[in-house]
Design a protein around this motif. Structure first.
Motif, PDB file in Angstrom:
ATOM      1  N   GLU A  52      59.767 114.901   3.043  1.00 35.01           N
ATOM      2  CA  GLU A  52      59.605 115.822   4.188  1.00 35.01           C
ATOM      3  C   GLU A  52      60.872 116.994   4.046  1.00 35.01           C
ATOM      4  N   VAL A  53      60.493 118.152   4.654  1.00 37.65           N
ATOM      5  CA  VAL A  53      61.814 119.084   4.578  1.00 37.65           C
ATOM      6  C   VAL A  53      62.333 119.141   5.992  1.00 37.65           C
ATOM      7  N   ILE A  54      63.769 118.918   6.011  1.00 40.14           N
ATOM      8  CA  ILE A  54      64.746 118.815   6.785  1.00 40.14           C
ATOM      9  C   ILE A  54      65.782 119.896   6.747  1.00 40.14           C
ATOM     10  N   ASP A  55      65.856 121.016   7.718  1.00 37.79           N
ATOM     11  CA  ASP A  55      66.882 122.062   7.711  1.00 37.79           C
ATOM     12  C   ASP A  55      66.924 122.673   6.020  1.00 37.79           C
ATOM     13  N   GLY A  56      65.790 122.645   5.590  1.00 40.48           N
ATOM     14  CA  GLY A  56      65.810 123.413   4.204  1.00 40.48           C
ATOM     15  C   GLY A  56      66.073 122.448   3.048  1.00 40.48           C
ATOM     16  N   ARG A  57      66.040 121.235   3.156  1.00 40.48           N
ATOM     17  CA  ARG A  57      66.576 120.046   2.169  1.00 40.48           C
ATOM     18  C   ARG A  57      65.166 119.169   2.102  1.00 40.48           C
ATOM     19  N   LEU A  58      65.018 118.766   0.857  1.00 42.67           N
ATOM     20  CA  LEU A  58      63.831 118.071   0.669  1.00 42.67           C
ATOM     21  C   LEU A  58      64.444 116.390   0.913  1.00 42.67           C
ATOM     22  N   ARG A  59      63.781 115.811   1.786  1.00 46.10           N
ATOM     23  CA  ARG A  59      64.576 114.552   2.271  1.00 46.10           C
ATOM     24  C   ARG A  59      63.290 113.443   1.987  1.00 46.10           C
ATOM     25  N   LEU A  60      63.941 112.079   1.432  1.00 46.30           N
ATOM     26  CA  LEU A  60      63.319 110.967   1.058  1.00 46.30           C
ATOM     27  C   LEU A  60      63.281 109.919   2.314  1.00 46.30           C
ATOM     28  N   VAL A  61      62.551 109.186   3.120  1.00 45.93           N
ATOM     29  CA  VAL A  61      62.566 108.608   3.998  1.00 45.93           C
ATOM     30  C   VAL A  61      61.889 107.429   3.818  1.00 45.93           C
ATOM     31  N   LYS A  62      62.537 106.254   3.701  1.00 42.30           N
ATOM     32  CA  LYS A  62      61.830 104.816   3.577  1.00 42.30           C
ATOM     33  C   LYS A  62      61.391 104.544   5.320  1.00 42.30           C
ATOM     34  N   LEU A  63      60.253 104.031   5.067  1.00 42.82           N
ATOM     35  CA  LEU A  63      59.244 103.715   6.162  1.00 42.82           C
ATOM     36  C   LEU A  63      59.599 102.389   6.597  1.00 42.82           C
ATOM     37  N   ALA A  64      59.716 101.847   7.756  1.00 39.81           N
ATOM     38  CA  ALA A  64      59.768 100.426   8.589  1.00 39.81           C
ATOM     39  C   ALA A  64      58.835  99.625   7.741  1.00 39.81           C
ATOM     40  N   GLY A  65      59.433  98.448   7.212  1.00 37.19           N
ATOM     41  CA  GLY A  65      58.627  97.366   6.446  1.00 37.19           C
ATOM     42  C   GLY A  65      58.126  97.531   5.220  1.00 37.19           C
ATOM     43  N   ALA A  66      58.742  98.678   4.621  1.00 32.68           N
ATOM     44  CA  ALA A  66      58.436  98.968   3.127  1.00 32.68           C
ATOM     45  C   ALA A  66      59.256  98.086   2.393  1.00 32.68           C
ATOM     46  N   PRO A  67      58.757  97.664   1.012  1.00 30.51           N
ATOM     47  CA  PRO A  67      59.533  97.031   0.125  1.00 30.51           C
ATOM     48  C   PRO A  67      60.718  97.667  -0.371  1.00 30.51           C
ATOM     49  N   ALA A  68      61.532  96.895  -1.055  1.00 22.91           N
ATOM     50  CA  ALA A  68      62.906  97.507  -1.639  1.00 22.91           C
ATOM     51  C   ALA A  68      62.729  98.813  -2.335  1.00 22.91           C
ATOM     52  N   VAL A  69      63.776  99.743  -2.165  1.00 22.55           N
ATOM     53  CA  VAL A  69      63.551 101.109  -2.846  1.00 22.55           C
ATOM     54  C   VAL A  69      64.944 101.402  -3.435  1.00 22.55           C
ATOM     55  N   ASP A  70      65.224 101.798  -4.665  1.00 24.59           N
ATOM     56  CA  ASP A  70      66.388 102.237  -5.184  1.00 24.59           C
ATOM     57  C   ASP A  70      66.492 103.625  -5.555  1.00 24.59           C
ATOM     58  N   VAL A  71      67.558 104.290  -5.359  1.00 23.80           N
ATOM     59  CA  VAL A  71      67.589 105.707  -5.666  1.00 23.80           C
ATOM     60  C   VAL A  71      68.874 105.869  -6.404  1.00 23.80           C
ATOM     61  N   ASN A  72      68.620 106.248  -7.838  1.00 23.63           N
ATOM     62  CA  ASN A  72      69.810 106.413  -8.893  1.00 23.63           C
ATOM     63  C   ASN A  72      70.390 105.178  -8.899  1.00 23.63           C
ATOM     64  N   GLY A  73      69.539 103.962  -9.001  1.00 23.49           N
ATOM     65  CA  GLY A  73      70.499 102.706  -8.902  1.00 23.49           C
ATOM     66  C   GLY A  73      70.864 101.970  -7.907  1.00 23.49           C
ATOM     67  N   ASP A  74      70.845 102.627  -6.598  1.00 26.02           N
ATOM     68  CA  ASP A  74      71.537 102.114  -5.260  1.00 26.02           C
ATOM     69  C   ASP A  74      70.418 101.928  -4.331  1.00 26.02           C
ATOM     70  N   ARG A  75      70.681 100.745  -3.664  1.00 30.86           N
ATOM     71  CA  ARG A  75      69.644 100.568  -2.651  1.00 30.86           C
ATOM     72  C   ARG A  75      69.503 101.636  -1.540  1.00 30.86           C
ATOM     73  N   LEU A  76      68.311 102.064  -1.061  1.00 30.76           N
ATOM     74  CA  LEU A  76      68.006 103.168  -0.005  1.00 30.76           C
ATOM     75  C   LEU A  76      67.678 102.054   1.103  1.00 30.76           C
ATOM     76  N   ASP A  77      68.429 102.387   2.241  1.00 30.06           N
ATOM     77  CA  ASP A  77      68.207 101.569   3.510  1.00 30.06           C
ATOM     78  C   ASP A  77      67.634 102.616   4.549  1.00 30.06           C
TER      79      ASP A  77
END
Length: 829
Positions: A52-77
């Motif tokens: 989604e777009v927040i304050d002109g920025r493109l934001r990736l949001v992990k939904l509740a209950g979703a499996p593990a997600v990594d961004v650039n090798g780090d865990r996304l909480d």
């Protein structure tokens, strides 16, 4: 992981999505995940991430209950503000945000088994090679002995205490060597099918196979797998520490040896429609369930089912061949009688005939006797006795002549033909004879038949004239009727009722030819319009464009036999053979209607998903539409093009308006089959030719790649698409049309009839009643060879994920009858 603020990008409203089968532009915000997500990816069962777009920025949001997600090798909480170059891993999917010329695009890659390090973090000294589905890092292995270790020396006559030390040292060295040997081995995990394969590394110093693991030294190896009843398989690997991805080996089972017993009847065998060899004898057949068909002269085709074990094992199948002929014994009480069967030469009686099953015409003649004519039905494997047949007295002959000729003749109330005519009649009877012709007064006479005598009857008929008025542009055109000049327009002539060929000619204009029917007592007005040379032909371009940009190809029409012959393998009863003439030139879509084209009419349409595959890309053929929705799309196209709508609503269903204009519509069933089958070499049986097997890559069908979805596949066929393909990805047919033999089946205009009318027809529109409609052509779900035939037809009225359509329209709104010169000119364009 929650990142700090990043520089704001330009205002974002949509995003380009790049997927394995194409790309599309999508509005923000959007969701990624399984069923219910905007972008469907393999693995998850529901939505997993929001963009989604927040304050002109493109934001990736992990939904509740979703499996593990990594961004650039780090865990996304929680969430992460995306920037070009970011790499996201979730399950079996990798997402990468790219920027080119100020435009952002999200690259969606499916089935990524290993995680990717953040950009720039891959060690420069690591050498990576690809094997199977994972990357394996190769690391050198070194063996280092403890400092100060020396090899024991042999001494002669050593004392017992010293000899014991030597033994202990030797045992220690052996144990150390064994430990080092085992430590040097690499564990290679295996994924085998069947699971009891014998695997070894050929040409290597050491390899040991135990269960689902192979032990070898580090380095390159060539693995060979063997099992009785299977073809050997080989695969190259690079063994190194930390191997986790299993080496996948699949062996192919050898064919089975099937002995076919036909009771010594020589026949040709077909397996799943493909020629397999001559029988009786032994055939090599792939493992699995198969249909076997035997074909022999004078025998009915025999069809059987067999489940072949394969692996070189021998099996026997007995198939009984039923004769396709019967015996007819014929005799006559008349001396020197002759018999003629169908159109064969005459033969003397009595006679014993071996005839193919079916209906045959018999004619027995003798001098000074009346001929005997009959039809007999010969049953396969049966014997029929006819006779002795008594021939009666010879017929009387009546020769009928009329002025004018071609008059209809009825004798004794039974129609017998047109004049000049010779009729055979039973002697000793008085017959009423009626001679009539359209546009003339009928004449009735009486005739007495005398055995062996020929009588002549000549009748002059009185004309009943009809007024014909001819006018049009340009004025003063020369008028020809049945090839004879009758004057200049405007013109009024009186002619006997009947059918006439009218031709109009004027200097500087193309001639116009048309048929005119004159009915008794009904005056006829003909208004004409002549065209300058080429004016009418120039209006019929070879290709036109619909308002959506879709191309349509001109088909000038012609004559062909629609349906299939009775003995065609795989034929169904609803494929009656009939002669069809297409007189009106028409345009037909070069490709099937795509999702993108259909969404211009109905923006919220979704074709859906198949398993974890999207069939909703703009470039893919539209599916999930019923016949009525396809018709509504055609009417919308007509409105967009400024044409009259082809369909109108009556009660609760759509019908084609008649006379049919040039609005967009579905092709008629006859138009579809003509465009699909006509080629320079004659009518095609299949989209690629006239014989099996199916050539791989020719059409999108139920091939090996779709076996996991469909549960079965066409033997030996493969193409790169598991489900619906983008339109126009396979070779065009001789008419220049794509996907007539695959991808999706296609709705046509006609209502369905199980047994179509066998009468010859011109520009047929199908039955006038019926609730279901016809669809034609194979699809990505087709796994039966009989349904690959272009004559195959089916009916329904509900939407399906393998059913779409293409558009058509007549080239001329008035249905002008084109001359032979016009047709030749159009065909050469």
């Amino acid at each position: 992981m929650t990142t700090g603020a990043r520089p704001a990008m330009r205002e974002l409203t949509d995003l380009t999505i790049i997927e394995p089968q194409g790309q599309r532009r999508m509005r923000l915000p959007l969701t990624i995940g399984g069923a219910g997500a905007t972008i469907v990816v393999p693995g998850p069962t529901g939505p997993m991430l929001n963009i989604e777009v927040i304050d002109g920025r493109l934001r990736l949001v992990k939904l509740a209950g979703a499996p593990a997600v990594d961004v650039n090798g780090d865990r996304l909480d929680d969430h992460h503000d995306l920037a070009p170059g970011d790499v996201v891993h979730c399950g079996r999917v990798q997402l990468r945000l790219q920027e080119a010329d100020g435009t952002l695009a999200l690259d969606v890659e499916h089935d990524v088994a290993n995680r990717t390090q953040a950009p720039g973090q891959l060690p420069a000294t690591t050498r990576v090679v690809t094997h199977s589905e994972e990357s394996i890092a190769i690391k050198p292995i070194a063996v280092q002995l403890p400092v100060g270790t020396t090899l024991p020396r042999r001494r002669s006559a050593a004392p017992p205490t010293q000899r014991l030390r030597w033994v202990l040292a030797a045992v220690s060295a052996a144990a150390l060597a064994t430990t080092l040997f085992i430590a040097a081995l690499i564990r290679v995990p295996l994924d085998l099918a069947p699971n009891d394969l014998n695997v070894r590394a050929t040409g290597s110093l050491f390899s040991w196979h135990a269960g689902d693991t192979l032990f070898v030294f580090a380095g390159r190896h060539q693995l060979r797998a063997r099992r009785e009843g299977y073809y050997d398989g080989e695969v190259a690997i690079v063994a190194s520490d930390g191997m986790t991805a299993p080496v996948r080996i699949r062996l192919v089972r050898k064919p089975g040896l099937v002995t076919v017993d036909t009771a010594d009847i020589a026949a040709l065998a077909y397996v799943d429609g493909a020629e397999a060899g001559k029988v009786p004898g032994e055939l090599e057949i792939k493992p699995g369930a198969h249909t076997i068909t035997l074909r022999a002269k004078r025998y009915l085709d025999a069809i059987g089912k067999i489940d072949v074990e394969g692996g070189g094992l021998r099996q026997t199948i007995a198939i009984e061949m039923q004769p396709d002929w019967g015996v007819v014994n014929v005799s006559s009480s008349s001396a020197a009688a002759l018999l003629r069967v169908d159109d064969q030469p005459a033969q003397a009686l009595p006679a014993r005939l071996e005839l193919p099953a079916g209906v045959h015409r018999l004619r027995i003649t003798a001098s000074d006797a009346r001929a005997w004519d009959s039809s007999v039905v010969v049953q396969a494997g049966r014997t029929m006795d006819l006779g002795p047949i008594d021939l009666g007295a010879p017929d009387a002959l009546l020769e009928v002549r009329s002025q004018p000729s071609a008059a209809e003749v009825s004798v004794g109330g039974k129609y017998r033909g047109r004049t000049p005519l010779t009729v055979s009649l039973a002697p000793g009877v008085d017959y009423p004879v009626l001679v009539s012709r359209r546009g003339y007064r009928s004449r009735a006479v009486q005739f007495t038949a005398v055995a062996g005598k020929t009588e002549q009857l000549k009748v002059a008929l009185e004309a009943l004239n009809v007024s014909l008025n001819i006018a049009g542009e340009p004025a003063a055109a020369d008028v020809f009727i049945n090839g004879v000049v009758r004057g200049r327009a405007p013109l009024r002539v009186d002619l006997p009722a009947g059918d006439y060929q009218l031709e109009l000619r004027a200097e500087g204009f193309e001639p116009l030819t048309q048929k005119v029917a004159l009915l008794p007592g009904v005056a006829r007005q003909v208004d004409y319009q002549l065209f300058r040379p080429g004016a009418r032909r120039e209006a019929l371009a070879r290709t036109i464009r619909a308002p959506t940009g879709a191309a349509l190809q001109l088909i000038t029409g012609g004559q062909f036999n629609m349906g299939s012959a009775r003995r065609e393998q795989g034929r169904r009863p609803n494929e009656s053979l009939r002669a069809v003439t297409l007189k009106r030139p028409f345009y037909i879509g070069v490709t099937e209607v795509s999702n993108g084209e259909f969404r211009r009419f109905r923006p919220d349409h979704k074709s859906g998903i198949v398993g974890d595959l999207s069939i909703d890309l703009d470039s893919q053929a539209v599916t999930g539409v019923d016949w009525a929705e396809a018709v509504e799309y055609c009417n919308w196209l007509s409105r967009e093009a400024g044409l009259a709508e082809a369909y109108e609503r009556r009660s609760d269903h759509w019908v084609l308006r008649t006379p049919v204009g040039d609005g967009y519509r579905l092709p008629t069933e006859a138009e579809w089959e003509y465009a699909a089958r006509v080629s320079p070499g004659g009518l095609l049986r299949y989209a690629w030719g006239n014989s099996l097997p199916v050539p791989s890559g020719r059409d999108n069908l139920g091939g090996s790649e779709a076996g996991g979805i469909l549960g079965s596949a066409l033997a030996g066929h493969s193409d790169e698409y598991k489900a619906v393909a983008p339109t126009g990805r396979f070779p065009a047919n001789p008419s220049g049309l794509f996907d007539m033999g695959g991808n999706v089946s296609e709705w046509v205009n006609d209502r369905y009839a199980a047994f179509p009318d066998r009468e010859a027809s011109i520009d047929p529109l199908g039955p006038e009643s019926g609730r279901s409609h016809v669809f034609r052509g194979a699809s990505w779900r087709t796994t039966l060879t009989a349904e690959l035939r272009l004559a195959w037809r089916e009916a329904g009225d509900v939407a399906a994920n393998n059913l779409g359509f293409r558009i058509a329209r007549y080239a001329d709104p008035a249905g002008v009858q084109y001359t032979e010169e016009d047709s030749n000119a159009l065909a050469s364009r």
